[in-house]
Design a protein around this motif. Structure first.
Motif, short mmCIF file in Angstrom:
data_model
loop_
_atom_site.label_atom_id
_atom_site.label_comp_id
_atom_site.label_asym_id
_atom_site.label_seq_id
_atom_site.Cartn_x
_atom_site.Cartn_y
_atom_site.Cartn_z
N PRO A 122 0.96 -1.12 -0.03
CA PRO A 122 -0.03 0.03 -0.13
C PRO A 122 0.81 1.34 0.01
O PRO A 122 0.31 2.34 -0.52
CB PRO A 122 -0.77 -0.06 1.22
N ALA A 123 2.04 1.20 0.59
CA ALA A 123 2.82 2.64 0.81
C ALA A 123 4.33 2.24 0.89
O ALA A 123 4.72 1.33 1.42
CB ALA A 123 2.39 3.10 2.08
N ARG A 124 5.07 2.61 -0.22
CA ARG A 124 6.39 2.14 -0.30
C ARG A 124 7.28 3.32 0.38
O ARG A 124 8.57 3.09 0.51
CB ARG A 124 6.87 1.90 -1.76
N SER A 125 6.95 4.56 0.53
CA SER A 125 7.44 5.79 1.36
C SER A 125 6.19 6.67 1.81
O SER A 125 5.04 6.53 1.39
CB SER A 125 8.34 6.35 0.34
N ALA A 126 6.92 7.71 2.49
CA ALA A 126 5.82 8.61 2.93
C ALA A 126 5.22 9.30 1.88
O ALA A 126 3.97 9.62 1.77
CB ALA A 126 6.60 9.78 3.78
N ARG A 184 -1.09 7.73 -2.17
CA ARG A 184 -2.18 6.77 -2.14
C ARG A 184 -3.35 7.32 -1.45
O ARG A 184 -4.62 6.99 -1.67
CB ARG A 184 -1.78 5.38 -1.59
N LEU A 185 -3.25 8.13 -0.50
CA LEU A 185 -4.10 8.79 0.46
C LEU A 185 -5.08 9.65 -0.30
O LEU A 185 -6.21 9.69 -0.19
CB LEU A 185 -3.95 9.22 1.74
N SER A 186 -4.09 10.57 -1.11
CA SER A 186 -5.08 11.34 -1.84
C SER A 186 -5.79 10.66 -3.03
O SER A 186 -6.81 11.17 -3.21
CB SER A 186 -3.94 12.33 -2.49
N LEU A 187 -5.31 9.57 -3.54
CA LEU A 187 -6.09 8.92 -4.62
C LEU A 187 -7.41 8.33 -3.95
O LEU A 187 -8.24 8.43 -4.61
CB LEU A 187 -5.10 7.77 -5.31
#
Length: 423
Positions: free
Chosen positions: A127-131, A137-140
């Motif tokens: 889900p997340a590879r970096s900050a 992803r959150l904005s998406l």
């Protein structure tokens, strides 16, 4: 038993089919960064205009004027931009809200195509590879959810189908701010690359993360897919925009209210939102016993319709435009100016705002407040007739307010009381 397994086995997923989290699951040859970038640039321009015209629509209700106008009392700093809504040009709200609603409908195929083009990324792991990737992803997630929420509630409101919980106004207002915050974040992250891809294509060492690693045989080109999306938007434009016009063009608006059958011939034969029967206005309420109460420093004055007709009558050519996006052309209204009634109430010079109350017993806009600039405009009337005839019951008989550039719900029908003073 073997035959049963053979029959039911056809219903089971193929053991060789990868899960949706694998890029190979998504096999359309149309997907690609350039295809998505084109749709993204169209949405960037369209949604920005939607947001601006939506804010203008909210300002037109004068929510910072009085509590009766404010459907989002907990908005706080989100109302930072509110301003005194003007009365000119008289077609201002008709234009801004017509653009807002029509553009929202037209963008639906573009939005759906954009969501389809990036759907593989919604399933990508981890889900997340970096900050930075987590922020993207959150904005998406907020972008997709916010877009669907805003477009669905907007389309339901256009159709007068209030299937969602609560009032449309706060839901759409707060949802718009959440969606636009995600949209702005996503744009800042993606716009530079999108523009570079559109100008120069992908860099030599750069992979197309949206393209399928094993695409299926093509059935349509990417240009063809864009043409289909454009044709869908054009079809929606043709079948919805006519509700903002009178005559035969209105009959082409098959997808929106006020676009089908005409309301009938005659001077009162133009569109309405609420009939007298719908809101419980009976003939006894508007008959000979009806009186308009005017309140101000001069006290409380009660006027019959005959009293109002004996006063100086003025005319104004004004449209009616509603939040659902439909509008009429200019109608010729005739009645007593609000500033003359303010003078009668005890404000001969510089009349203030007015609280308008309707005979309508319930509903969110049975009481509305108008600004002082709206009261002072010579085109703002307590209308008694339209197009040379008395108002019909459905158009507000015995008296209604009509104000230039104001949303339709601010033009109160079946007026019973006018209270002039600071609001």
């Amino acid at each position: 038993m073997r035959d049963r397994r053979r029959r039911t086995g056809a219903l089971l997923p193929s053991p060789g089919l990868p899960p949706p989290t694998e890029p190979a699951f998504w096999r359309s040859p149309v997907r690609g960064v350039r295809f998505t970038a084109v749709l993204g640039v169209v949405l960037l321009a369209g949604i920005t205009l939607l947001f601006v015209t939506g804010l203008l629509s909210y300002a037109a209700y004068n929510p910072d004027l009085a509590a009766v106008n404010d459907k989002t009392p907990a908005k706080g700093w989100l109302g930072f931009y509110l301003f005194d809504w003007p009365t000119g040009p008289h077609w201002l709200y008709r234009l801004t809200q017509g653009i807002h609603v029509t553009l929202g409908i037209v963008l639906v195929p573009v939005l759906l195509a954009k969501l389809w083009s990036v759907i593989p990324k919604l399933f990508a792991l981890p889900p997340a590879r970096s900050a930075g990737h987590a922020l993207e992803r959150l904005s998406l997630l907020l972008l997709v959810g916010g877009a669907l929420f805003e477009f669905v509630t907007g389309l339901l409101n256009i159709q007068l189908e209030y299937l969602f919980p609560g009032s449309f106004y706060p839901l759409h207002f707060y949802g718009a701010w959440v969606f636009f915050a995600a949209f702005l974040t996503h744009t800042c992250l993606k716009l530079p690359r999108a523009l570079r891809v559109l100008r120069h294509g992908l860099a030599t060492a750069e992979s197309d993360e949206l393209a399928s690693p094993r695409p299926a045989p093509p059935t349509v080109s990417r240009r063809g897919a864009l043409a289909v999306v454009g044709a869908g938007s054009l079809l929606l434009l043709v079948t919805s925009a006519g509700r903002s016009f009178d005559g035969g063009l209105r009959r082409t608006a098959l997808l929106t209210p006020r676009g089908g059958a005409e309301p009938g011939p005659g001077p009162n034969g133009f569109q309405i939102n609420k009939t007298a029967a719908t809101v419980g206005i009976a003939p006894a309420d508007t008959g000979g016993r009806w009186r308009l109460t005017v309140v101000g420093p001069a006290g409380e004055i009660r006027l019959s319709r005959a009293d109002l007709l004996s006063m100086e009558q003025r005319s104004a050519a004004l449209p009616i435009a509603c939040v659902e996006g439909w509008s009429t052309s200019d109608q010729w209204w005739r009645g007593v100016t609000l500033r003359d009634l303010a003078a009668l109430a005890g404000f001969p010079d510089g009349p203030p705002g007015v609280l308008v109350e309707s005979l309508q017993r319930s509903g969110p806009f049975r009481r509305v407040a108008l600004r002082d600039n709206q009261v002072r405009d010579p085109r703002s009337l307590l209308a008694l007739g339209v197009n040379g005839e008395p108002l019909s019951p459905d158009h507000g008989y015995p008296a209604r307010v009509i104000v230039p550039a104001a949303p339709g719900v601010m033009n109160t029908k079946w007026v019973s009381r006018l209270t002039f003073g600071e609001l």
